[in-house]
Design a protein around this motif. Structure first.
Motif, mmCIF file in Angstrom:
data_model
loop_
_atom_site.group_PDB
_atom_site.id
_atom_site.type_symbol
_atom_site.label_atom_id
_atom_site.label_comp_id
_atom_site.label_asym_id
_atom_site.label_seq_id
_atom_site.Cartn_x
_atom_site.Cartn_y
_atom_site.Cartn_z
ATOM 1 N N GLN A 33 9.112 -0.770 -0.403
ATOM 2 C CA GLN A 33 8.422 0.601 -0.612
ATOM 3 C C GLN A 33 8.453 1.110 -1.858
ATOM 4 O OE1 GLN A 33 6.173 1.348 1.989
ATOM 5 N NE2 GLN A 33 5.613 2.943 0.668
ATOM 6 N N THR A 51 11.205 -8.551 5.229
ATOM 7 C CA THR A 51 11.000 -6.998 5.161
ATOM 8 C C THR A 51 12.048 -6.226 6.001
ATOM 9 O OG1 THR A 51 9.247 -5.256 5.874
ATOM 10 C CG2 THR A 51 9.342 -7.148 7.247
ATOM 11 N N SER A 52 12.388 -5.075 5.340
ATOM 12 C CA SER A 52 13.650 -4.602 5.895
ATOM 13 C C SER A 52 13.240 -3.017 5.668
ATOM 14 C CB SER A 52 14.974 -4.802 5.285
ATOM 15 O OG SER A 52 15.958 -3.894 5.796
ATOM 16 N N LEU A 53 13.381 -2.124 6.646
ATOM 17 C CA LEU A 53 13.502 -0.629 6.338
ATOM 18 C C LEU A 53 14.906 -0.042 6.282
ATOM 19 C CD1 LEU A 53 10.718 0.272 8.791
ATOM 20 C CD2 LEU A 53 10.663 0.480 6.232
ATOM 21 N N GLY A 103 15.394 1.371 10.049
ATOM 22 C CA GLY A 103 14.694 -0.101 10.484
ATOM 23 C C GLY A 103 14.302 0.086 12.000
ATOM 24 N N SER A 133 10.113 -3.651 15.576
ATOM 25 C CA SER A 133 9.057 -3.555 14.707
ATOM 26 C C SER A 133 8.006 -4.914 14.798
ATOM 27 C CB SER A 133 9.301 -3.369 13.131
ATOM 28 O OG SER A 133 10.077 -4.485 12.903
#
Length: 423
Positions: A293, A343-345, A349, A353
């Motif tokens: 991001q 994908t990782s937040l 996280g 998701s």
């Protein structure tokens, strides 16, 4: 004096047209050789267009969001010498198109010109006199900060290219007292403002890809919780022993390693699907897309040949790629060719998701945040570090049983991290 015309360059890969994303100059600006004048976007990356000459901008060839053909006129510049362009006889001068016709002398006499004021320094508290409908240049992150603080950006001086407002400009404005309407109101003040944001550039590409993926892919998601207590202990031990010499490790290179090892038994998941040709390509190489991001939106730089990289080698490359993506410096090659995406937040996280498959791939592995919570182990309640994997697959290619077995294989490797290094 002559005219130099810069045409939309051929960016390669058979691309016939590109989208004009942003201008960094305006008509009347004096620019230097090699100064970036515009950003354009292909299907894969944003490309900076520099000027090969110094001179004065006469005309711009398009508006942000406009799709332009390769070879079309991008910008005209007045230069010393003859330039590279001569207008046909009786053609309307470019200057007349780039600026309005001056008013007659008697009209100008009724409205005398206002003497120009010096531009305030970036840290000055002076208010910049912009028109109410003038939209200053600023990144989405700067606009969000200003919106949250109740600041109208038209009052903030921009020190970046073409007057672009940077985070430092906003910091300087907020640190000074203001007496004009640019003063930040209370967070609970009644508001009636609104802002329209054109969906162009990277934001448009993201929207198109997400819409296309949801329309074409038969998505299904599978969520599994993983006990990463042992893995986290190993990570911290390796960082303590080798962090200064080899660099710090995050969880991502361990996850990449687990995916690489598990995919050896599930080649149908490390695949791409051409649904028009009805062909599935199973890849030996594991090129992992790392969803990243940035200020302008989501990008997916590619960790190539993850199957051949060491733990620290992959970690270093992930860091480099993430920095290149966030700074808009990633090349087209670095943003294409992935065979599976991770994908990782991070700390944001959440619990679960449902990531969208990055077509034409058929699988994406999503990482949720790691938390400490009580779990039952051998009949005893103990505190363990737990983390969920929320992954999505293309059901046209991947069967539910295969997806579950693949994630269970990843889980086993992460819960017994020594197995990551056993050949």
């Amino acid at each position: 004096m002559g005219t130099h015309v810069i045409k939309m360059p051929d960016i390669g890969e058979g691309i016939a047209q590109v989208e004009l994303v942003e201008w960094f100059v305006k008509v009347g600006d004096v620019i230097a050789e090699d100064q970036v004048v515009a950003d354009v976007m292909t299907d894969k990356a944003t490309v900076e267009i520099p000027s090969p000459v110094s001179g004065k901008v006469l005309a711009l060839g398009g508006q942000p969001g406009e799709v332009m053909a390769v070879g079309s006129e991008l910008i005209r510049i007045e230069v010393e010498g003859s330039g590279n362009h001569v207008d046909p006889p009786q053609a309307k001068p470019v200057e007349a198109q780039a600026a309005p016709t001056p008013a007659p002398a008697e009209v100008r006499a009724e409205s005398p010109a206002v003497p120009s004021q010096p531009t305030p320094a970036p840290s000055a508290a002076a208010i910049v006199p912009r028109q109410a409908n003038e939209k200053p240049l600023a990144s989405p992150a700067v606009r969000k900060r200003a919106l949250d603080a109740g600041i109208e950006l038209r009052y903030v001086h921009g020190s970046g290219p073409a007057g672009r407002i940077l985070h430092e400009d906003l910091d300087g404005f907020m640190s000074k007292p203001h007496t004009s309407s640019g003063q930040a109101p209370s967070g609970y003040a009644k508001r009636s403002d609104s802002e329209q944001v054109a969906v162009i550039g990277l934001r448009r590409k993201i929207a198109q890809r997400m819409q296309d993926a949801k329309r074409r892919v038969a998505h299904f998601s599978y969520v599994e919780e993983i006990d990463v207590t042992a893995l986290e202990a190993l990570r911290q031990q390796l960082n303590h022993k080798y962090g200064d010499s080899r660099g710090k490790l995050t969880l991502l290179p361990f996850l990449v390693r687990a995916m690489v090892v598990a995919l050896r038994d599930f080649p149908q998941i490390n695949a791409t699907y051409d649904d028009e040709a009805q062909v599935i390509t199973r890849h030996g190489a594991v090129h992992v897309g790392i969803a990243t991001q940035g200020d302008n939106g989501l990008m997916v730089p590619v960790l190539r040949h993850a199957e051949a990289g060491s733990l620290w080698g992959n970690a270093s490359e992930i860091t480099r790629l993430a920095h290149a993506a966030r700074s808009n410096k990633a090349s087209r090659e670095e943003l294409s060719g992935s065979t599976i995406t991770l994908t990782s937040l991070g700390a944001l996280g959440g619990i679960v998701s449902t990531p969208v498959v990055n077509t034409p791939e058929v699988a994406i592995v999503g990482v949720n945040r790691m938390v400490e919570r009580p779990v039952v182990v051998d009949g005893q309640i103990v505190v363990r570090k737990m983390m969920n994997l929320s992954s999505s697959f293309d059901h046209r290619v991947v069967d539910g049983m295969d997806a579950a077995l693949f994630i269970q294989a990843v889980r086993g490797l992460l819960e017994q991290p020594a197995c990551l290094f056993v050949e």
